[in-house]
Design a protein around this motif. Structure first.
Motif, PDB file in Angstrom:
ATOM      1  N   LEU A 167       0.816  -1.213   0.000  1.00 14.79           N
ATOM      2  CA  LEU A 167       0.000   0.000   0.000  1.00 14.79           C
ATOM      3  C   LEU A 167       0.851   1.265   0.000  1.00 14.79           C
ATOM      4  O   LEU A 167       0.369   2.346  -0.304  1.00 14.79           O
ATOM      5  CB  LEU A 167      -0.941   0.012   1.202  1.00 14.79           C
ATOM      6  N   PHE A 168       2.101   1.132   0.356  1.00 17.36           N
ATOM      7  CA  PHE A 168       2.977   2.302   0.375  1.00 17.36           C
ATOM      8  C   PHE A 168       3.674   2.501  -0.967  1.00 17.36           C
ATOM      9  O   PHE A 168       3.939   3.612  -1.373  1.00 17.36           O
ATOM     10  CB  PHE A 168       4.002   2.177   1.501  1.00 17.36           C
ATOM     11  N   LEU A 169       3.978   1.410  -1.650  1.00 17.18           N
ATOM     12  CA  LEU A 169       4.595   1.465  -2.975  1.00 17.18           C
ATOM     13  C   LEU A 169       3.840   0.476  -3.843  1.00 17.18           C
ATOM     14  O   LEU A 169       3.960  -0.735  -3.692  1.00 17.18           O
ATOM     15  CB  LEU A 169       6.078   1.093  -2.916  1.00 17.18           C
TER      16      LEU A 169
ATOM     17  N   PRO B   7       5.392   5.717  -5.476  1.00 12.81           N
ATOM     18  CA  PRO B   7       5.609   5.915  -4.046  1.00 12.81           C
ATOM     19  C   PRO B   7       4.439   6.684  -3.426  1.00 12.81           C
ATOM     20  O   PRO B   7       3.730   7.413  -4.105  1.00 12.81           O
ATOM     21  CB  PRO B   7       6.899   6.730  -3.977  1.00 12.81           C
ATOM     22  N   LYS B   8       4.237   6.488  -2.161  1.00 12.63           N
ATOM     23  CA  LYS B   8       3.159   7.151  -1.405  1.00 12.63           C
ATOM     24  C   LYS B   8       1.781   6.852  -2.009  1.00 12.63           C
ATOM     25  O   LYS B   8       0.894   7.696  -2.023  1.00 12.63           O
ATOM     26  CB  LYS B   8       3.389   8.666  -1.332  1.00 12.63           C
ATOM     27  N   TRP B   9       1.603   5.634  -2.493  1.00 14.30           N
ATOM     28  CA  TRP B   9       0.350   5.270  -3.154  1.00 14.30           C
ATOM     29  C   TRP B   9      -0.838   5.460  -2.220  1.00 14.30           C
ATOM     30  O   TRP B   9      -1.844   6.054  -2.602  1.00 14.30           O
ATOM     31  CB  TRP B   9       0.412   3.823  -3.644  1.00 14.30           C
TER      32      TRP B   9
ATOM     33  N   ARG C  61      -0.200  17.768  -3.470  1.00 15.25           N
ATOM     34  CA  ARG C  61      -0.090  16.339  -3.178  1.00 15.25           C
ATOM     35  C   ARG C  61       0.997  15.660  -4.003  1.00 15.25           C
ATOM     36  O   ARG C  61       1.712  14.808  -3.521  1.00 15.25           O
ATOM     37  CB  ARG C  61      -1.440  15.672  -3.424  1.00 15.25           C
ATOM     38  N   ARG C  62       1.139  16.044  -5.238  1.00 15.84           N
ATOM     39  CA  ARG C  62       2.119  15.405  -6.116  1.00 15.84           C
ATOM     40  C   ARG C  62       3.368  16.261  -6.323  1.00 15.84           C
ATOM     41  O   ARG C  62       4.239  15.911  -7.095  1.00 15.84           O
ATOM     42  CB  ARG C  62       1.475  15.082  -7.457  1.00 15.84           C
ATOM     43  N   GLY C  63       3.432  17.371  -5.635  1.00 14.14           N
ATOM     44  CA  GLY C  63       4.575  18.280  -5.779  1.00 14.14           C
ATOM     45  C   GLY C  63       5.875  17.642  -5.298  1.00 14.14           C
ATOM     46  O   GLY C  63       5.876  16.719  -4.485  1.00 14.14           O
TER      47      GLY C  63
END
Length: 130
Positions: free
Chosen positions: A18-20, A25-27, A42-44
């Protein structure tokens, strides 16, 4: 939040996938905050800064910093190993601005604070508690 045992239990119970996920990353973060945090944030690419209030706190402590640097002059180790004159000069010339530039970050957050830490440590090592 880290003092809440429920949060820690949840984080440790989640599978790594759930993390990758699919190379992203940060899924989990992206999924949970998709409708709450704008994409640009959020995606910056930016990262947070620990102790982000370092600049105003440093300015408020200017006089105490100067006092510590002057005390460090009495330490043979600090006087020999740390450029106290430069640290005192940059402390005295600290700008009265709220906007921090990259050059200020390098001078004050890196050079001054690290130099101050070393000078304090050496002074204490040499037996200077006063």
């Amino acid at each position: 939040p880290y003092g809440d045992r429920r949060l820690l239990d949840l984080c440790f119970a989640l599978p790594d996938s759930l993390f990758l996920r699919h190379g992203e990353p940060k899924w989990l973060y992206q999924q949970v905050f998709a409708e709450i945090v704008p994409d640009a944030i959020r995606r910056g690419p930016g990262k947070g800064l620990q102790g982000a209030d370092w600049w105003p706190r440093l300015r408020m402590s200017r006089h105490r910093i100067m006092e510590e640097l002057e005390r460090a002059r009495s330490s043979p180790s600090a006087a020999d190993l740390v450029d106290l004159d430069t640290l005192i000069a940059v402390t005295a010339d600290m700008p009265e601005t709220d906007r921090v530039t990259q050059a200020m970050m390098e001078t004050y957050r890196l050079k001054l604070l690290r130099g101050l830490s070393v000078a304090y440590f050496l002074r204490r090592l040499d037996g200077g508690n006063g």
